[in-house]
Design a protein around this motif. Structure first.
Motif, mmCIF file in Angstrom:
data_model
loop_
_atom_site.group_PDB
_atom_site.id
_atom_site.type_symbol
_atom_site.label_atom_id
_atom_site.label_comp_id
_atom_site.label_asym_id
_atom_site.label_seq_id
_atom_site.Cartn_x
_atom_site.Cartn_y
_atom_site.Cartn_z
ATOM 1 N N ALA A 131 0.828 -1.206 0.000
ATOM 2 C CA ALA A 131 0.000 0.000 0.000
ATOM 3 C C ALA A 131 0.863 1.256 0.000
ATOM 4 C CB ALA A 131 -0.926 0.007 1.213
ATOM 5 N N THR A 132 1.883 1.264 0.847
ATOM 6 C CA THR A 132 2.771 2.427 0.931
ATOM 7 C C THR A 132 3.571 2.589 -0.354
ATOM 8 O OG1 THR A 132 2.952 2.073 3.324
ATOM 9 C CG2 THR A 132 4.539 3.557 2.314
ATOM 10 N N ALA A 133 4.018 1.472 -0.929
ATOM 11 C CA ALA A 133 4.769 1.524 -2.187
ATOM 12 C C ALA A 133 3.909 2.099 -3.314
ATOM 13 C CB ALA A 133 5.270 0.136 -2.569
ATOM 14 N N MET A 134 2.605 1.766 -3.299
ATOM 15 C CA MET A 134 1.718 2.319 -4.319
ATOM 16 C C MET A 134 1.638 3.835 -4.192
ATOM 17 S SD MET A 134 -2.292 1.502 -5.246
ATOM 18 C CE MET A 134 -2.019 -0.246 -5.564
ATOM 19 N N SER A 135 1.563 4.334 -2.951
ATOM 20 C CA SER A 135 1.521 5.780 -2.746
ATOM 21 C C SER A 135 2.856 6.435 -3.094
ATOM 22 C CB SER A 135 1.149 6.105 -1.293
ATOM 23 O OG SER A 135 -0.226 5.863 -1.060
ATOM 24 N N ILE A 136 3.949 5.708 -2.875
ATOM 25 C CA ILE A 136 5.272 6.251 -3.194
ATOM 26 C C ILE A 136 5.493 6.349 -4.699
ATOM 27 C CG2 ILE A 136 7.758 5.772 -3.122
ATOM 28 C CD1 ILE A 136 7.310 4.555 -0.329
ATOM 29 N N PHE A 137 5.158 5.288 -5.428
ATOM 30 C CA PHE A 137 5.488 5.229 -6.849
ATOM 31 C C PHE A 137 4.361 5.683 -7.783
ATOM 32 C CE2 PHE A 137 8.272 1.963 -4.884
ATOM 33 C CZ PHE A 137 9.497 2.541 -5.207
ATOM 34 N N VAL A 138 3.113 5.495 -7.373
ATOM 35 C CA VAL A 138 1.994 5.909 -8.227
ATOM 36 C C VAL A 138 1.587 7.343 -7.908
ATOM 37 C CG1 VAL A 138 -0.370 5.420 -8.947
ATOM 38 C CG2 VAL A 138 1.186 3.532 -8.402
ATOM 39 N N TYR A 139 1.338 7.598 -6.634
ATOM 40 C CA TYR A 139 0.994 8.934 -6.142
ATOM 41 C C TYR A 139 -0.102 9.598 -6.978
ATOM 42 C CZ TYR A 139 1.644 13.680 -4.327
ATOM 43 O OH TYR A 139 1.445 14.927 -3.753
ATOM 44 N N ALA A 140 -1.226 8.936 -7.065
ATOM 45 C CA ALA A 140 -2.375 9.462 -7.808
ATOM 46 C C ALA A 140 -3.636 8.894 -7.165
ATOM 47 C CB ALA A 140 -2.290 9.056 -9.274
ATOM 48 N N GLY A 141 -4.295 9.715 -6.372
ATOM 49 C CA GLY A 141 -5.408 9.260 -5.557
ATOM 50 C C GLY A 141 -6.473 8.474 -6.290
ATOM 51 N N ALA A 142 -7.053 9.079 -7.331
ATOM 52 C CA ALA A 142 -8.141 8.419 -8.057
ATOM 53 C C ALA A 142 -7.676 7.095 -8.659
ATOM 54 C CB ALA A 142 -8.675 9.338 -9.150
ATOM 55 N N SER A 143 -6.482 7.095 -9.214
ATOM 56 C CA SER A 143 -5.947 5.875 -9.827
ATOM 57 C C SER A 143 -5.698 4.793 -8.787
ATOM 58 C CB SER A 143 -4.645 6.179 -10.570
ATOM 59 O OG SER A 143 -4.866 7.054 -11.635
ATOM 60 N N GLN A 144 -5.244 5.184 -7.612
ATOM 61 C CA GLN A 144 -4.980 4.204 -6.562
ATOM 62 C C GLN A 144 -6.279 3.578 -6.056
ATOM 63 O OE1 GLN A 144 -1.343 6.848 -4.823
ATOM 64 N NE2 GLN A 144 -2.075 5.272 -3.457
ATOM 65 N N TYR A 145 -7.302 4.401 -5.920
ATOM 66 C CA TYR A 145 -8.597 3.855 -5.494
ATOM 67 C C TYR A 145 -9.146 2.903 -6.556
ATOM 68 C CZ TYR A 145 -9.358 6.647 -1.301
ATOM 69 O OH TYR A 145 -9.283 7.164 -0.035
ATOM 70 N N MET A 146 -9.027 3.314 -7.826
ATOM 71 C CA MET A 146 -9.502 2.460 -8.913
ATOM 72 C C MET A 146 -8.717 1.152 -8.934
ATOM 73 S SD MET A 146 -9.392 3.133 -13.029
ATOM 74 C CE MET A 146 -7.597 3.065 -12.993
ATOM 75 N N SER A 147 -7.424 1.244 -8.689
ATOM 76 C CA SER A 147 -6.569 0.051 -8.709
ATOM 77 C C SER A 147 -6.980 -0.954 -7.653
ATOM 78 C CB SER A 147 -5.107 0.449 -8.509
ATOM 79 O OG SER A 147 -4.648 1.258 -9.581
ATOM 80 N N LEU A 148 -7.446 -0.468 -6.503
ATOM 81 C CA LEU A 148 -7.869 -1.388 -5.444
ATOM 82 C C LEU A 148 -9.005 -2.285 -5.930
ATOM 83 C CD1 LEU A 148 -7.887 0.751 -2.163
ATOM 84 C CD2 LEU A 148 -6.166 -0.884 -2.936
ATOM 85 N N THR A 149 -9.956 -1.661 -6.647
ATOM 86 C CA THR A 149 -11.075 -2.438 -7.191
ATOM 87 C C THR A 149 -10.584 -3.463 -8.193
ATOM 88 O OG1 THR A 149 -12.558 -0.545 -6.924
ATOM 89 C CG2 THR A 149 -13.287 -2.282 -8.405
ATOM 90 N N LEU A 150 -9.696 -3.034 -9.088
ATOM 91 C CA LEU A 150 -9.190 -3.928 -10.132
ATOM 92 C C LEU A 150 -8.335 -5.050 -9.542
ATOM 93 C CD1 LEU A 150 -8.237 -1.290 -12.872
ATOM 94 C CD2 LEU A 150 -10.338 -2.620 -12.656
ATOM 95 N N ILE A 151 -7.540 -4.715 -8.537
ATOM 96 C CA ILE A 151 -6.698 -5.730 -7.887
ATOM 97 C C ILE A 151 -7.564 -6.769 -7.197
ATOM 98 C CG2 ILE A 151 -5.064 -6.127 -6.000
ATOM 99 C CD1 ILE A 151 -3.805 -3.402 -6.710
ATOM 100 N N SER A 152 -8.612 -6.296 -6.502
ATOM 101 C CA SER A 152 -9.490 -7.221 -5.777
ATOM 102 C C SER A 152 -10.238 -8.150 -6.727
ATOM 103 C CB SER A 152 -10.494 -6.436 -4.929
ATOM 104 O OG SER A 152 -11.360 -5.669 -5.745
ATOM 105 N N LYS A 153 -10.405 -7.716 -7.988
ATOM 106 C CA LYS A 153 -11.092 -8.544 -8.979
ATOM 107 C C LYS A 153 -10.123 -9.390 -9.806
ATOM 108 C CE LYS A 153 -15.178 -5.609 -9.507
ATOM 109 N NZ LYS A 153 -16.118 -6.619 -8.999
ATOM 110 N N GLY A 154 -8.834 -9.312 -9.477
ATOM 111 C CA GLY A 154 -7.842 -10.127 -10.153
ATOM 112 C C GLY A 154 -7.562 -9.710 -11.580
ATOM 113 N N VAL A 155 -7.705 -8.412 -11.879
ATOM 114 C CA VAL A 155 -7.462 -7.907 -13.232
ATOM 115 C C VAL A 155 -5.970 -7.971 -13.557
ATOM 116 C CG1 VAL A 155 -7.602 -5.837 -14.701
ATOM 117 C CG2 VAL A 155 -9.494 -6.421 -13.173
ATOM 118 N N ASP A 156 -5.659 -8.225 -14.828
ATOM 119 C CA ASP A 156 -4.273 -8.295 -15.294
ATOM 120 C C ASP A 156 -3.543 -6.989 -14.967
ATOM 121 O OD1 ASP A 156 -1.956 -8.042 -17.139
ATOM 122 O OD2 ASP A 156 -2.721 -9.933 -17.946
ATOM 123 N N PRO A 157 -2.328 -7.072 -14.397
ATOM 124 C CA PRO A 157 -1.565 -5.867 -14.033
ATOM 125 C C PRO A 157 -1.364 -4.902 -15.201
ATOM 126 C CG PRO A 157 -0.555 -7.792 -13.056
ATOM 127 C CD PRO A 157 -1.638 -8.303 -13.956
#
Length: 240
Positions: free
Chosen positions: A41-67
């Motif tokens: 989680a912290t690494a995502m904030s360090i390297f991505v640093y984009a609120g909306a994208s990080q929230y969206m990524s949580l949904t996609l990660i939880s659904k097992g979407v391709d990286p």
């Protein structure tokens, strides 16, 4: 680096840091309930640093979407950063490209508004670093704090927090929709397209979000361009 200018940048960015507190805290908490470790989680904030994208990524990660699809969706969602940094480049003092690249990473919607509204003819590099540093560090720190809080919540609350992710999206969307037909159209059309792909199963979750985002943006932009042309033509005819 001008120390006084840097301190002024830190002060100017303090309001951003305060505003990031609840959003980053919630992200860290939801990242925990989505199955991410505190380091992830912290690494995502360090390297991505984009609120909306990080929230969206949580949904996609939880659904097992391709990286790869998660990266593509993040790229599309953050295309506006090209425009923001290009616009700021005209206001910033002359500097080496690699230095500009460092503080450009720290440009978000909030830091852009702080820098773009400065009255100075040219904004110093040290001021931009000050604004970007305090905003960035607060986002990273509050993400970690949120994850720690989430880890200490009872299990039933952690499970219930998954609903908060959707509530957060609604909370971010509704204020921007007020009095803005374009945003309303974008949201509705994207929702219809994504819903169609979801219920028919033609595309996976990642691809449906990506296609819905691009298609709705292009469609609405075409409508508005045609509308503006009609207004200009109508105005010319009335002037004749």
């Amino acid at each position: 680096m001008n120390k006084n200018s840097f301190v002024l940048g830190l002060k100017a960015g303090l309001s951003i840091a305060i505003g990031y507190f609840p959003v980053a805290l919630t992200f860290g908490l939801l990242a925990k309930t989505s199955g991410l470790s505190i380091w992830e989680a912290t690494a995502m904030s360090i390297f991505v640093y984009a609120g909306a994208s990080q929230y969206m990524s949580l949904t996609l990660i939880s659904k097992g979407v391709d990286p790869i699809l998660i990266v593509l969706n993040t790229f599309v969602l953050n295309i506006r950063h090209f425009l923001m940094t290009a616009a700021l480049n005209e206001k910033m003092q002359s500097e080496k490209r690699w230095i500009k690249g460092i503080y450009a990473f720290g440009i978000t919607d909030e830091s852009f508004s702080v820098l773009a509204t400065r009255k100075e003819e040219k904004i110093s590099t040290s001021f931009a670093f000050g604004v970007a540093l305090i905003a960035y560090s607060s986002w990273v720190v509050f993400t970690a704090v949120g994850h720690v809080i989430g880890a200490n919540l009872p299990q039933f609350l952690q499970a219930a927090m998954s609903i908060a992710l959707y509530a957060m999206f609604v909370g971010l969307l509704v204020p921007s929709m007020r009095g803005n037909r374009k945003v309303v159209m974008l949201a509705l059309i994207a929702a219809v397209i994504n819903g169609f792909f979801y219920w028919t199963g033609i595309l996976s979750t990642g691809w449906s979000i990506l296609v819905a985002t691009l298609a709705s943006s292009i469609f609405v932009e075409i409508i508005y361009v045609r509308h503006e042309k009609r207004k200009r033509i109508s105005g010319k005819l009335k002037g004749v």
